[in-house]
Design an enzyme around this catalytic site. Structure first.
Site, PDB file in Angstrom:
ATOM      1  N   LEU A  23      55.637  59.027  72.678  1.00 38.68           N
ATOM      2  CA  LEU A  23      55.397  58.787  74.100  1.00 38.68           C
ATOM      3  C   LEU A  23      55.067  57.323  74.366  1.00 38.68           C
ATOM      4  O   LEU A  23      54.928  56.908  75.512  1.00 38.68           O
ATOM      5  CB  LEU A  23      54.237  59.668  74.576  1.00 38.68           C
ATOM      6  CG  LEU A  23      54.491  61.171  74.509  1.00 38.68           C
ATOM      7  CD1 LEU A  23      53.223  61.939  74.827  1.00 38.68           C
ATOM      8  CD2 LEU A  23      55.600  61.587  75.457  1.00 38.68           C
ATOM      9  N   LYS A  73      51.719  54.770  58.328  1.00 37.51           N
ATOM     10  CA  LYS A  73      50.415  54.144  58.596  1.00 37.51           C
ATOM     11  C   LYS A  73      49.716  53.564  57.361  1.00 37.51           C
ATOM     12  O   LYS A  73      48.953  52.615  57.470  1.00 37.51           O
ATOM     13  CB  LYS A  73      49.479  55.136  59.304  1.00 37.51           C
ATOM     14  CG  LYS A  73      49.844  55.361  60.754  1.00 37.51           C
ATOM     15  CD  LYS A  73      48.807  56.249  61.425  1.00 37.51           C
ATOM     16  CE  LYS A  73      49.046  56.324  62.921  1.00 37.51           C
ATOM     17  NZ  LYS A  73      47.888  56.887  63.632  1.00 37.51           N
ATOM     18  N   ASN A  94      47.782  51.171  62.693  1.00 39.85           N
ATOM     19  CA  ASN A  94      48.661  51.738  63.723  1.00 39.85           C
ATOM     20  C   ASN A  94      49.220  50.667  64.658  1.00 39.85           C
ATOM     21  O   ASN A  94      50.032  50.968  65.520  1.00 39.85           O
ATOM     22  CB  ASN A  94      47.941  52.832  64.529  1.00 39.85           C
ATOM     23  CG  ASN A  94      47.003  52.258  65.569  1.00 39.85           C
ATOM     24  OD1 ASN A  94      46.531  51.128  65.438  1.00 39.85           O
ATOM     25  ND2 ASN A  94      46.703  53.013  66.608  1.00 39.85           N
ATOM     26  N   ASP A 109      43.197  53.179  67.024  1.00 33.21           N
ATOM     27  CA  ASP A 109      42.839  54.590  67.260  1.00 33.21           C
ATOM     28  C   ASP A 109      41.340  54.744  67.513  1.00 33.21           C
ATOM     29  O   ASP A 109      40.920  55.593  68.294  1.00 33.21           O
ATOM     30  CB  ASP A 109      43.236  55.460  66.056  1.00 33.21           C
ATOM     31  CG  ASP A 109      44.728  55.782  66.046  1.00 33.21           C
ATOM     32  OD1 ASP A 109      45.344  55.750  67.131  1.00 33.21           O
ATOM     33  OD2 ASP A 109      45.277  56.049  64.966  1.00 33.21           O
ATOM     34  N   ASN A 135      39.769  66.894  58.232  1.00 34.12           N
ATOM     35  CA  ASN A 135      39.456  65.735  57.389  1.00 34.12           C
ATOM     36  C   ASN A 135      40.710  64.942  57.009  1.00 34.12           C
ATOM     37  O   ASN A 135      40.829  64.442  55.904  1.00 34.12           O
ATOM     38  CB  ASN A 135      38.694  66.178  56.140  1.00 34.12           C
ATOM     39  CG  ASN A 135      39.399  67.319  55.423  1.00 34.12           C
ATOM     40  OD1 ASN A 135      40.584  67.584  55.665  1.00 34.12           O
ATOM     41  ND2 ASN A 135      38.701  68.016  54.554  1.00 34.12           N
ATOM     42  N   GLY A 136      41.636  64.844  57.966  1.00 33.52           N
ATOM     43  CA  GLY A 136      42.850  64.045  57.724  1.00 33.52           C
ATOM     44  C   GLY A 136      42.676  62.628  58.232  1.00 33.52           C
ATOM     45  O   GLY A 136      41.559  62.157  58.426  1.00 33.52           O
ATOM     46  N   GLY A 137      43.809  61.966  58.473  1.00 37.66           N
ATOM     47  CA  GLY A 137      43.794  60.578  58.928  1.00 37.66           C
ATOM     48  C   GLY A 137      43.091  60.391  60.257  1.00 37.66           C
ATOM     49  O   GLY A 137      42.332  59.436  60.449  1.00 37.66           O
ATOM     50  N   ALA A 138      43.318  61.318  61.189  1.00 42.49           N
ATOM     51  CA  ALA A 138      42.696  61.194  62.517  1.00 42.49           C
ATOM     52  C   ALA A 138      41.179  61.306  62.413  1.00 42.49           C
ATOM     53  O   ALA A 138      40.438  60.616  63.126  1.00 42.49           O
ATOM     54  CB  ALA A 138      43.238  62.267  63.450  1.00 42.49           C
ATOM     55  N   GLY A 255      43.379  64.652  74.305  1.00 47.10           N
ATOM     56  CA  GLY A 255      43.944  63.550  73.532  1.00 47.10           C
ATOM     57  C   GLY A 255      44.783  62.573  74.331  1.00 47.10           C
ATOM     58  O   GLY A 255      45.099  61.488  73.845  1.00 47.10           O
TER      59      GLY A 255
END
Length: 293
Positions: A23, A73, A94, A109, A135-138, A255
């Site tokens: 987007l 990333k 990013n 981010d 518990n990922g990248g975000a 988000g």
């Protein structure tokens, strides 16, 4: 009237694979048009094995800057001359800009995530508790953001103990190491009643599985009234998770705002401009997603 693109038009873009669903072009080109600048922001689908040659190509054609999305990333980092301390801490980039003939990587981010918590819902976070699902990248950006806001306690909750341990250990030589604790999903019932901020960084509840939520109705029932529930997902709007939280008297943030604000932070770097048409960017996304006002 369509924008006239010439040999003088400056290039910006987003790299990812796939990237056709991004987007970012919608939002950035709306801002550029509003500012009347001779820039264009394009999606570049780049397969992992072509990353290095693509970045060299960007130098050759004079790309001013670009956004980085999945799966590049982390892979982009060795190809950059410099990365900011923030991006180093998170271990992901990013946003890349061309400065003094070198590529500089950062991560917007964090700024995107904390923006609504610093403006619309501003409060003293130093006595507050954050509970982060996933518990990922975000989740890494969210932990860094909560640390920056000065939360008293930050709890990261995941399903896989090994991944949680890895998550914790990956910060071991950073100043954030003592700021957060990791927990297995079973511990959620005792964490939710303490949460002033509850963040979903998992993909659970994302389109097309719009009926799912990372938490059961029973679990979310213990969220304190007035807490903030923040979902990094923006389709559907609102998610099941946010609908449930609002029923409990929580404040909901989705988000889309993070997407807008991380984009604003990136454009500031590329255009070297402080004031940007944030509302135009937000509206362009809402129109594109058919969300109306």
């Amino acid at each position: 009237m369509a924008k006239k693109i010439t040999g003088k038009t400056k290039l910006l873009g987003v790299i990812g694979h796939p990237v056709e669903h991004s987007l970012s072009p919608v939002m950035h080109n709306a801002a550029i048009a509003q500012l009347g600048l001779d820039y264009i922001y394009l999606p570049f689908p780049i397969e992992p094995q072509n990353l290095e040659v693509a970045i060299a190509g960007f130098v050759a054609v004079g790309v001013v800057g670009f956004s980085v999305t999945i799966p590049h990333k982390q892979a982009i980092i060795p190809l950059l001359s410099e990365i900011t301390p923030l991006a180093k801490t998170i271990g992901a980039v990013n946003t890349v800009s061309r400065q003094n003939n070198q590529w500089v990587g950062t991560n917007t981010d964090i700024e995107g995530f904390i923006a609504p918590l610093q403006t619309t819902y501003k409060q003293d976070w130093s006595q507050k508790v954050a509970v982060i699902l996933g518990n990922g990248g975000a989740a890494r950006a969210v932990v860094a953001g909560c640390t920056q806001l000065g939360f008293a306690q930050i709890h990261v909750v995941g399903r896989n103990m090994q991944k949680l341990e890895e998550f914790r250990n990956s910060w071991s030589n950073s100043s954030l190491a003592d700021k957060f604790q990791v927990h297995q999903w079973e511990e959620l019932p005792k964490l939710i009643p303490q949460a002033n901020l509850l963040v979903n960084t998992t993909p659970i509840g994302m389109y097309p599985k719009v009926d799912e939520s990372p938490l059961s109705v029973e679990e979310i029932a213990n969220l304190p009234t007035g807490a903030i529930a923040y979902d990094l997902i923006y389709i559907p709007k609102p998610t099941q998770f946010l609908q449930q939280a609002e029923k409990q008297g929580a404040i909901a943030i989705d988000g889309l705002e993070m997407l807008v604000q991380q984009g604003v932070a990136a454009l500031k770097i590329w255009l070297q401009q402080e004031t940007l048409p944030v509302e135009v960017m937000r509206q362009a996304l809402q129109n594109h997603l058919g969300l109306g006002k």
